[in-house]
Design a protein around this motif. Structure first.
Motif, PDB file in Angstrom:
ATOM      1  N   LYS A 182       0.826  -1.221   0.000  1.00  0.00           N
ATOM      2  CA  LYS A 182       0.000   0.000   0.000  1.00  0.00           C
ATOM      3  C   LYS A 182       0.857   1.266   0.000  1.00  0.00           C
ATOM      4  N   LEU A 186       0.057   5.135  -1.613  1.00  0.00           N
ATOM      5  CA  LEU A 186      -0.048   6.305  -0.734  1.00  0.00           C
ATOM      6  C   LEU A 186       1.021   7.343  -1.076  1.00  0.00           C
ATOM      7  N   GLN A 189      -0.296   9.394  -3.831  1.00  0.00           N
ATOM      8  CA  GLN A 189      -1.284  10.361  -3.352  1.00  0.00           C
ATOM      9  C   GLN A 189      -0.599  11.589  -2.770  1.00  0.00           C
ATOM     10  N   THR A 219      -3.666  14.929   5.734  1.00  0.00           N
ATOM     11  CA  THR A 219      -4.334  13.616   5.645  1.00  0.00           C
ATOM     12  C   THR A 219      -3.480  12.650   4.826  1.00  0.00           C
ATOM     13  N   ALA A 220      -3.030  13.143   3.649  1.00  0.00           N
ATOM     14  CA  ALA A 220      -2.206  12.263   2.786  1.00  0.00           C
ATOM     15  C   ALA A 220      -0.932  11.863   3.519  1.00  0.00           C
ATOM     16  N   SER A 222      -0.374  11.800   6.847  1.00  0.00           N
ATOM     17  CA  SER A 222      -0.558  10.884   7.983  1.00  0.00           C
ATOM     18  C   SER A 222      -0.988   9.495   7.513  1.00  0.00           C
ATOM     19  N   ASN A 223      -1.708   9.424   6.385  1.00  0.00           N
ATOM     20  CA  ASN A 223      -2.055   8.094   5.855  1.00  0.00           C
ATOM     21  C   ASN A 223      -0.793   7.313   5.516  1.00  0.00           C
ATOM     22  N   LEU A 224       0.123   8.016   4.836  1.00  0.00           N
ATOM     23  CA  LEU A 224       1.369   7.344   4.439  1.00  0.00           C
ATOM     24  C   LEU A 224       2.185   6.974   5.677  1.00  0.00           C
ATOM     25  N   GLY A 226       1.213   6.614   8.840  1.00  0.00           N
ATOM     26  CA  GLY A 226       0.563   5.581   9.653  1.00  0.00           C
ATOM     27  C   GLY A 226       0.778   4.203   9.060  1.00  0.00           C
ATOM     28  N   ASN A 227       0.604   4.126   7.739  1.00  0.00           N
ATOM     29  CA  ASN A 227       0.774   2.845   7.057  1.00  0.00           C
ATOM     30  C   ASN A 227       2.219   2.354   7.157  1.00  0.00           C
TER      31      ASN A 227
END
Ligand SMILES: Nc1ncnc2c1ncn2[C@@H]1O[C@H](COP(=O)(O)OP(=O)(O)OP(=O)(O)O)[C@@H](O)[C@H]1O
Length: 583
Positions: A182, A186, A189, A219-220, A222-224, A226-227
């Motif tokens: 993933k 990300l 993104q 958001t982009a 923290s998504n990256l 966090g993952n």
């Protein structure tokens, strides 16, 4: 991933890397046995000459092992770096030749991630592959055999730990592999948001949308993050868990080994070497499991790289090209066109003819198909039906390089490259003299501000940001004029110019001997820009509404008349507008 790497790696170098690896593995496997012999024979039996001889042999083997390891590392590093260079240049070449539709489908941000981050994943995996993917199984297999010869019973103790290890690896991989896969999407993104934030910075500020964009980026981001944290935390459990298992198995081996030594069933040196082999096996197992994490991630990257490389060239050169002589005639014959992602016809039944020395102007409302129409001439797109003919021959019968050599194209979105005014103008003609470039700047009404900025050597910043929109447009026109072409195409290039500059520029173009002899195609919104053309083509919703000279169209084209009227002030006449423009 393996296919992509195999196709692009130097097989000889890879073979050499594995050959060097063989020395490293052989040394790693032999040394514990020799140590055991030194203990069993040299130390226990006080055989000092044996210790000296065997110690010297150990030194030589160690050196060979070190040389093998260093050479393998060097070859692995250079091979993986060269693979990166190759993949990046293949992708760059592909992207620069890609049809617009494919380019838009993949997206700029994703193409950048694929050319950079995905290639790095491939490089890392290839490096690991050349270093560990062969070494770890060899070590696992070799150390098991050597350990078995040292003590079959202790081998059974060691094997008992294997199911626990296997279970641990499976659990960790099951959780981490999807997370690693993933990461690439990300990263796409975050690149997309970042690019939009950079290129649209003025719009963001003008609309006071800083907070919204900050949130979008956050958001982009923290998504990256966090993952990635989840993925790395999961894999980081591997090392302590394995160390725990290694230590537990070592305790068990020492405990059982001590009993075997006490019962005279095993010499003490064998226990030492067995512990080393057991550790080697476990580390090999650990490395192998890390590879199982690296490979799926690289596989996802390889797939994304392959997707780019597999994009078919939709605009191809003919097998038996015709020689393109000087272009004296350009014609469209019943041309239809739809973009690949839609069945709607953007252009329908377009036919016209224009000769050398003449000017064709194309006028029409927004989205009427003007840009789509001129894109066929340098073959940026091919028609869906009908033909574009040069000197009566289908354009698809010529080599694109021949075609591009004879066409000078200025697109709607003017673009300058980082460098100097000179380096930008040389895009038009690499052999252009200073005098030719100065003349082109004169025609494009650009010499005044270029001289103010330092002449031909004036710096051009990234995207031409140290010039105004109108200045960038004039420099793009100068670049097009520097080229000695048979067809000059200006796609709404005069729109950012004021009336006076527009008129002076067209007057200068008309005076130039080379341009006079060529075919000129001018897309424009302003009537004053097109009124003097030999033919004016009025486009309406992708169809030719009318074609002819200004005076004729004023008589018989309601659409043209409406365009003219919409641009005239109540008391103006077209002659007044033209007069004002030429003043
Ligand atoms: N890459 C694309 N994919 C799909 N449709 C497109 C693409 N480019 C343009 N179109 C569509 O084709 C039509 C014609 O567009 P085109 O850019 O040729 O018009 P235009 O007359 O040059 O417009 P403008 O004066 O605004 O530049 C429009 O309806 C547009 O939405």
């Amino acid at each position: 991933m393996f296919k992509l790497a195999y196709r692009n790696l130097n097989k000889l170098v890879v073979g050499l890397a594995f050959f060097c690896l063989f020395f490293q593995v052989a040394a790693d496997l032999l040394l514990p046995t020799i140590t055991a012999d030194i203990v069993n024979i040299g130390i226990v039996k006080h055989d000092i000459p044996y210790i000296w001889h065997t110690g010297f042999a150990m030194l030589v083997i160690s050196l060979l092992g070190i040389v093998g390891a260093v050479c393998n590392q060097l070859l692995a590093a250079t091979s993986s770096q060269k693979l990166g260079v190759k993949l990046r240049s293949f992708m760059f070449r592909k992207i620069t030749r890609m049809a617009n539709g494919d380019f838009e489908k993949l997206g700029q941000a994703s193409l950048i991630t694929r050319t950079t981050n995905d290639v790095v994943q491939m490089q890392n995996a290839t490096y690991s592959m050349l270093r560990m993917m062969v070494r770890s199984p060899m070590m696992l297999f070799g150390a098991s055999i050597m350990a078995y010869f040292k003590s079959p019973r202790l081998t059974l103790v060691f094997l008992a730990t294997m199911p626990v290890l296997a279970l641990l690896v499976v659990l960790i991989m099951k959780k981490s592999v999807p997370l690693f896969r993933k990461i690439q999407a990300l990263t796409d993104q975050i690149n997309l948001v970042f690019r939009e934030g950079l290129t649209g910075v003025r719009v963001i500020r003008a609309f006071n949308q800083d907070d919204f964009e900050q949130k979008r980026f956050k958001t982009a981001n923290s998504n990256l993050t966090g993952n990635a944290i989840s993925a790395y935390v999961t894999t980081s459990l591997m090392s302590p868990a394995m160390t725990l298992i290694i230590s537990a198995s070592n305790i068990a081996i020492v405990w059982f080994g001590a009993h075997l030594i006490a019962g005279n069933m095993m010499p003490v040196g064998n226990l030492l070497s067995f512990i080393t082999y057991a550790t080697q096996m476990l580390f090999a197992f650990m490395q192998l499991s890390m590879i199982f994490v690296v490979v799926p991630r690289a596989q996802a990257s390889a797939q994304r790289i392959q997707e780019v490389l597999d994009v078919k060239d939709t605009i191809n050169d003919p097998k038996n090209p015709r020689v393109l002589q000087k272009i004296i005639d350009l014609s469209f014959a019943h041309v239809d066109f739809s973009y690949s992602d839609s069945s709607k016809k953007v252009l329908e039944d377009i036919s016209f003819q224009i000769h050398a020395g003449q000017t064709l102007a194309i006028i029409g409302g927004t989205g009427s198909g003007k840009t789509s129409l001129i894109n066929f001439i340098p073959r940026l797109f091919d028609t869906s039906a009908g033909q574009v003919l040069l000197n009566g021959i289908d354009i698809r019968d010529f080599l694109q390089s021949d075609l591009h050599r004879r066409i000078s194209f200025t697109s709607q979105q003017s673009f300058l490259f980082q460098g100097t005014v000179r380096s930008n103008l040389k895009y038009g003609d690499p052999n252009a003299s200073d005098q030719q470039m100065m003349k082109a700047l004169d025609i494009a009404q650009a010499s005044h501000f270029v001289e103010e900025q330092g002449g031909l050597d004036a710096p051009v910043e990234q995207g031409g940001h140290n010039f105004s929109g109108g200045q960038i447009q004039r420099l793009s026109i100068a670049r097009a004029v520097v080229k000695q072409a048979d067809i000059y195409i200006f796609d709404d290039t005069f729109s950012a110019l004021d009336f006076k500059t527009d008129a002076n520029l067209r007057k200068a173009l008309a005076k130039d001997k080379q341009i006079q002899k060529a075919i000129k195609i001018i897309v424009a919104q302003r009537v004053s820009t097109v009124a003097d053309a030999d033919q004016i083509l009025v486009l309406e919703s992708g169809r030719i509404s009318a074609i002819g000279k200004h005076a004729e169209l004023m008589q018989r084209s309601a659409v043209y008349k409406e365009i003219v009227n919409s641009q005239l002030h109540k008391k103006d006449s077209l002659t007044q507008i033209k007069g004002q423009a030429y003043a």
